[in-house]
Scaffold this active site. Structure first.
Site, PDB file in Angstrom:
ATOM      1  N   CYS A   1      54.373  41.868  38.218  1.00 16.55           N
ATOM      2  CA  CYS A   1      53.109  42.134  39.041  1.00 16.55           C
ATOM      3  C   CYS A   1      52.159  42.957  38.486  1.00 16.55           C
ATOM      4  O   CYS A   1      52.466  43.917  37.783  1.00 16.55           O
ATOM      5  CB  CYS A   1      53.275  42.771  40.440  1.00 16.55           C
ATOM      6  SG  CYS A   1      52.043  42.943  41.497  1.00 16.55           S
TER       7      CYS A   1
ATOM      8  N   TYR B   1      33.256  39.461  41.021  1.00 14.69           N
ATOM      9  CA  TYR B   1      32.344  38.155  41.074  1.00 14.69           C
ATOM     10  C   TYR B   1      31.339  38.329  42.179  1.00 14.69           C
ATOM     11  O   TYR B   1      31.530  38.678  43.202  1.00 14.69           O
ATOM     12  CB  TYR B   1      33.150  37.022  41.014  1.00 14.69           C
ATOM     13  CG  TYR B   1      34.315  36.962  40.082  1.00 14.69           C
ATOM     14  CD1 TYR B   1      34.051  36.533  38.782  1.00 14.69           C
ATOM     15  CD2 TYR B   1      35.528  36.965  40.475  1.00 14.69           C
ATOM     16  CE1 TYR B   1      35.195  36.567  37.979  1.00 14.69           C
ATOM     17  CE2 TYR B   1      36.739  36.932  39.787  1.00 14.69           C
ATOM     18  CZ  TYR B   1      36.463  36.883  38.313  1.00 14.69           C
ATOM     19  OH  TYR B   1      37.628  36.675  37.599  1.00 14.69           O
TER      20      TYR B   1
ATOM     21  N   ARG C   1      49.341  43.955  39.795  1.00 13.36           N
ATOM     22  CA  ARG C   1      48.441  44.984  40.547  1.00 13.36           C
ATOM     23  C   ARG C   1      49.528  45.895  41.318  1.00 13.36           C
ATOM     24  O   ARG C   1      49.484  46.534  42.179  1.00 13.36           O
ATOM     25  CB  ARG C   1      47.879  44.070  41.684  1.00 13.36           C
ATOM     26  CG  ARG C   1      46.739  44.954  42.391  1.00 13.36           C
ATOM     27  CD  ARG C   1      45.870  44.239  43.278  1.00 13.36           C
ATOM     28  NE  ARG C   1      44.642  43.360  42.414  1.00 13.36           N
ATOM     29  CZ  ARG C   1      44.524  41.933  42.782  1.00 13.36           C
ATOM     30  NH1 ARG C   1      45.083  41.413  43.791  1.00 13.36           N
ATOM     31  NH2 ARG C   1      43.693  41.607  42.049  1.00 13.36           N
TER      32      ARG C   1
ATOM     33  N   ASP D   1      48.961  39.455  32.563  1.00 16.16           N
ATOM     34  CA  ASP D   1      47.660  40.653  32.246  1.00 16.16           C
ATOM     35  C   ASP D   1      48.685  41.753  31.370  1.00 16.16           C
ATOM     36  O   ASP D   1      49.732  41.860  31.441  1.00 16.16           O
ATOM     37  CB  ASP D   1      47.219  41.268  33.653  1.00 16.16           C
ATOM     38  CG  ASP D   1      46.544  39.962  34.164  1.00 16.16           C
ATOM     39  OD1 ASP D   1      45.761  39.451  33.557  1.00 16.16           O
ATOM     40  OD2 ASP D   1      46.745  39.712  35.510  1.00 16.16           O
TER      41      ASP D   1
END
Ligand SMILES: *Cc1c(COP(=O)(O)O)cnc(C)c1O
Ligand code: SF4
Length: 335
Positions: free
Chosen positions: A95, A76, A97, A262
């Protein structure tokens, strides 16, 4: 600091994380059967982690595409995320990541940190740095001080946001000294605020020790928010989430996000349909006071960034949900 315990050395294939928990977190579970216990489900590996679904990848948010140094993600315009360490006190089975966490890298090397500091010094549009990872509070206070002193020297005006699960999994790690260190020098009115974002998913995680830890942070002047992840078999029930958000709000912690999972490889067994998430949110707004209600959010697959699900959903197609990203483009999340 309570040590990591159990399952030591049990390693999975490349698609998975090592297994690790703390004695504190383990004691919150009443059974170590991940099919029956919402705490065990978050730290005990399951065979389903080897399943990779069609849309799943190692790097679902395209973190790597936004790396500006080895340790810094700039997705961002006004915010950067520092991969402070790849270590965690508990490796959460959900998780996202996992391409970064669970390795052997630890804290940034002096050279890696210098590059991060140079980047934020040279990019004044960056107004906030997230200390994430991994879990930054697995570092020692002196390692944290090196990073925080460096960041504040490079950019005294920068907002620091610490993202850590430690209040949930090892709350005694947070001492008065740690809270003061995170808050920064009291005398400096020019110094931007430090914020803290923790990660509790189930009301059992809002323990007395959790509350004591976040209250130490708040008394030092650090506001605390919570990011929860919507997880099948953990908190995919309206009453569980109501209890979680009430408990957090009562402890002084603002529920910030409820995140859709995700598309990380090996996490499909945790996924809750977005239609169910939306229905849960509608009922939560009927039951809870305003500040206790989080934003139901999704990190768009492929690096589109985070969006509020309910206001960004354009339409539902047979293949998936179509969202408008912050960049104006359309992104799809499979059904
Ligand atoms: C989530 C995230 C942020 C912070 O997003 P907010 O919506 O401000 O919480 C910043 N950078 C990266 C790379 C992120 O994944
Ligand atoms: S604490 Fe955060 S980074 Fe570490 S395993 Fe859990 S979700 Fe991943």
């Amino acid at each position: 600091m309570s040590s990591a315990s159990g399952f030591a050395g049990e390693q999975d294939d490349g698609n998975s994380l090592p297994c690790r928990t703390t004695s504190f977190y383990r004691a919150l579970a009443s059974s170590e059967d991940p099919m029956r216990d919402p705490i065990a489900a978050q730290f005990v590996p399951r065979a389903q982690e080897h399943i990779r679904e069609e849309h799943e990848t190692e790097d679902p948010l395209a973190d790597r595409r936004f790396l500006v140094t080895e340790r810094l993600i700039h997705r961002y315009p006004d915010r950067v995320l520092l991969l402070t360490t790849d270590n965690c006190a508990v490796f959460c089975r959900h998780c996202f990541r996992r391409h970064f966490t669970g390795g052997q890298q630890g804290a940034p090397t002096p050279r890696e940190l210098d590059k991060v500091l140079a980047y934020i010094a040279e990019n004044p549009m960056v107004q906030e740095i997230l200390l994430s990872g991994g879990d930054p509070l697995t570092l020692s206070d002196s390692q944290l001080a090196t990073i925080l002193d460096g960041v504040r020297a490079a950019r005294p005006d920068i907002i620091v946001r610490i993202c850590s699960r430690i209040p949930v999994v090892n709350p005694s790690r947070i001492t008065t000294a740690t809270a003061r260190l995170l808050a920064g020098p009291e005398s400096d009115a020019q110094l931007a605020h430090t914020w803290f974002v923790t990660h509790a998913n189930h009301p059992l995680e809002v323990s007395r020790s959790f509350t004591a830890a976040v209250q130490l942070l708040m008394r030092s002047g650090v506001p605390v928010l919570n990011q929860a992840v919507l997880l099948r078999g953990v908190n995919d029930h309206i009453d569980t989430l109501e209890e979680l958000f009430r408990a957090l709000y009562r402890a002084g912690v603002k529920p910030y996000y409820l995140l859709q999972t995700d598309l990380a490889a090996g996490t499909s067994h945790f996924r809750v349909p977005i239609s169910q998430g939306i229905a849960i949110m509608q009922e939560l707004r009927r039951r809870l006071s305003g500040p206790a209600v989080p934003v139901y959010a999704l990190d768009l697959p492929g690096g589109g960034g985070k969006v509020p699900i309910e206001s960004s959903l354009l339409r539902v197609e047979p293949s998936g949900y179509v969202f408008r990203g912050p960049d104006g483009l359309e992104y799809s999340y499979p059904r």
